[in-house]
Scaffold this active site. Sequence first.
Site, PDB file in Angstrom:
ATOM      1  N   LYS A  66     -69.394  39.173  34.637  1.00  0.00           N
ATOM      2  CA  LYS A  66     -70.135  40.457  34.456  1.00  0.00           C
ATOM      3  C   LYS A  66     -69.107  41.469  34.702  1.00  0.00           C
ATOM      4  O   LYS A  66     -68.438  41.741  35.831  1.00  0.00           O
ATOM      5  CB  LYS A  66     -71.146  40.506  35.481  1.00  0.00           C
ATOM      6  CG  LYS A  66     -72.042  41.863  35.416  1.00  0.00           C
ATOM      7  CD  LYS A  66     -71.460  43.060  35.937  1.00  0.00           C
ATOM      8  CE  LYS A  66     -72.326  44.274  36.036  1.00  0.00           C
ATOM      9  NZ  LYS A  66     -71.551  45.402  36.167  1.00  0.00           N
TER      10      LYS A  66
ATOM     11  N   GLY B 151     -66.804  43.158  45.881  1.00  0.00           N
ATOM     12  CA  GLY B 151     -67.422  44.601  45.800  1.00  0.00           C
ATOM     13  C   GLY B 151     -67.821  45.223  46.918  1.00  0.00           C
ATOM     14  O   GLY B 151     -67.361  44.652  48.160  1.00  0.00           O
ATOM     15  N   SER B 152     -69.042  45.988  46.937  1.00  0.00           N
ATOM     16  CA  SER B 152     -69.541  46.550  48.202  1.00  0.00           C
ATOM     17  C   SER B 152     -70.327  45.643  49.124  1.00  0.00           C
ATOM     18  O   SER B 152     -71.010  44.731  48.353  1.00  0.00           O
ATOM     19  CB  SER B 152     -70.325  47.916  47.583  1.00  0.00           C
ATOM     20  OG  SER B 152     -71.407  47.414  47.052  1.00  0.00           O
TER      21      SER B 152
ATOM     22  N   GLY C 249     -73.956  45.770  47.392  1.00  0.00           N
ATOM     23  CA  GLY C 249     -74.185  45.235  45.843  1.00  0.00           C
ATOM     24  C   GLY C 249     -74.110  43.731  46.276  1.00  0.00           C
ATOM     25  O   GLY C 249     -74.766  43.234  45.729  1.00  0.00           O
TER      26      GLY C 249
ATOM     27  N   GLU D 267     -66.655  38.610  48.316  1.00  0.00           N
ATOM     28  CA  GLU D 267     -66.135  39.511  49.272  1.00  0.00           C
ATOM     29  C   GLU D 267     -66.743  40.859  49.251  1.00  0.00           C
ATOM     30  O   GLU D 267     -66.716  41.516  48.370  1.00  0.00           O
ATOM     31  CB  GLU D 267     -64.724  39.707  48.897  1.00  0.00           C
ATOM     32  CG  GLU D 267     -63.727  40.449  49.504  1.00  0.00           C
ATOM     33  CD  GLU D 267     -62.418  40.853  48.866  1.00  0.00           C
ATOM     34  OE1 GLU D 267     -61.937  41.917  49.231  1.00  0.00           O
ATOM     35  OE2 GLU D 267     -61.931  39.746  48.262  1.00  0.00           O
TER      36      GLU D 267
ATOM     37  N   CYS E 156     -58.522  46.361  49.237  1.00  0.00           N
ATOM     38  CA  CYS E 156     -59.523  45.926  50.028  1.00  0.00           C
ATOM     39  C   CYS E 156     -59.141  45.523  51.568  1.00  0.00           C
ATOM     40  O   CYS E 156     -60.042  45.365  52.460  1.00  0.00           O
ATOM     41  CB  CYS E 156     -60.352  44.587  49.651  1.00  0.00           C
ATOM     42  SG  CYS E 156     -59.165  43.611  48.835  1.00  0.00           S
TER      43      CYS E 156
ATOM     44  N   GLU F  93     -66.092  50.844  56.741  1.00  0.00           N
ATOM     45  CA  GLU F  93     -65.113  51.062  55.584  1.00  0.00           C
ATOM     46  C   GLU F  93     -65.371  52.397  54.770  1.00  0.00           C
ATOM     47  O   GLU F  93     -66.591  52.663  54.572  1.00  0.00           O
ATOM     48  CB  GLU F  93     -64.872  49.898  54.994  1.00  0.00           C
ATOM     49  CG  GLU F  93     -63.870  50.016  53.742  1.00  0.00           C
ATOM     50  CD  GLU F  93     -63.978  48.752  52.657  1.00  0.00           C
ATOM     51  OE1 GLU F  93     -62.846  48.835  51.960  1.00  0.00           O
ATOM     52  OE2 GLU F  93     -64.928  47.898  52.734  1.00  0.00           O
TER      53      GLU F  93
END
Length: 509
Positions: free
Chosen positions: A166, A221-222, A225, A245, A282, A375
């Site tokens: 994706k 990602g977040s 999500g 992650e 990250c 974060e």
Amino acid sequence: MAAAPVWSVDPRTGKQREQVAAEATAQEVDAAVRAAHEARGALTDRTVRAAFLRTAAARLEEAKDRLVETADAESALGPARLTGELARTCHQLRAFADIVDEGAFLDVVVDHPDDTATPPVPDLRRYKVPLGVVAVYSASNFPFAFSVAGGDTASALAAGCPVVVKAHPDHPALSELVAAVLRRAAAEHGIPAGVLGLVHGFRAGVELIGHPLVSAAGFTGSVRGGRALFDAAAARPVPIPFHGELGSLNPVLVTEAAAAERAEAIGTGLAGSMTLGVGQFCVKPGLVLVPAGAAGDALVKSLADAVGGTLDGVLLDHRMRDNFVAGVAERSGLPGVESPVTPGAGGEHTVSPGFLTVPAGRLANEGAHDLLLEECFGPVTVVARYEDEDEARAVLSRLPGNLTATVHLSAEEAAGEGRGPELLAELTPLAGRVLVNGWPTGVAVAPAQHHGGPYPATTSTSTSVGGTAIERWLRPVVYQGAPPALLPEELRDGNPLGLPRRFNGRLER
């Protein structure tokens, strides 16, 4: 209704560059997954898999100029950074090819029958097989290394699993180019193009995680999500592994002795780490515990001097810029929070790096200041000034899981004197990688690397970087009492493939 167009956007201006594709429909996602499923057989031969991975690396290198130019236009990360990231990506593909050749990842174990054991042991032969089609969700901040040809894809293909990616909306044009390169590399080895599918759009990502032929997923990602996809993976009629992650604060603890010994060097190093890549790594250090007093003051001054001299930068997209500006404003408005170098909006399309300071006691207990323990993506960090070790320990005890945790020790502490060993032990439960006298930005692609950590850093105990990342896409299977003629070559007594294995309890290499 026509599918929504997918545009490539220049983050330096916010303007659309070109229409790249259209968001994938449910039917198109289904077709991509089914094509990947049909391509499984072409990855059965380990020799072919390894050759494919090496060819993919070579073809990416040949297309370097166009790939880097496109990546820079969509990410504003700069040619130097992106050239290095592409080199890292190619190294990673070749590293997994070496792992495939070696074969140790198959974990072959052969036990012959033993009637004298209690209970008796039958003929047992164990190894690992690919899970099936893997869904990969690209990251925004690494358009090469955590995207179409990144670590999730490389490790999945190495395991023998076809992939459907994706694409991230921040670099759709690059995603199409990289996918085309990998498909051409596959064709050179007789592997169908469907071995690497690519889809665009939010709905496509949702359809992908729910497809019955998808056997596992990798995500970077977040928290929001990733958690939504993690829950969707678990809620399927047949749940699947979801290796996500999600987010990390990456705490740093500076001891009083370390600050007294080298305050300027630590401050300068911190500035470089927190502003690297415009703070979009990250593993950026987001919370730094620094002692109150003269040594801590010197460290903060060094940090202020270095950050104050750092130029404004462009974030990956304007949504991230808006979130950064709003996030630092909200944090700056909390009681007791100061801004020695104020972070926030730079120009119309840029942001200014900076940092916040706060008494550590404000973070030791639940309250409004908990926002500082979340974060904030971009070039900002929080420096918490602690009065004593108990106060620092109280803050650390409130932190969730992280990718990294760092401690800066004096030379004496690093030699095992004082609280050095104790501090290392206290940080170990917090993270998957614990650093001493270093900075977490920079994740080496190496066999011993671990890029993961307790939730919410990741949703599993696995790593997404390093050789053991391949383990995410495999499952063990045991054959009991199978006649030799029916056994896979990997499990036969004569070891025709020359694999490392454990044979009747003894390790053979």
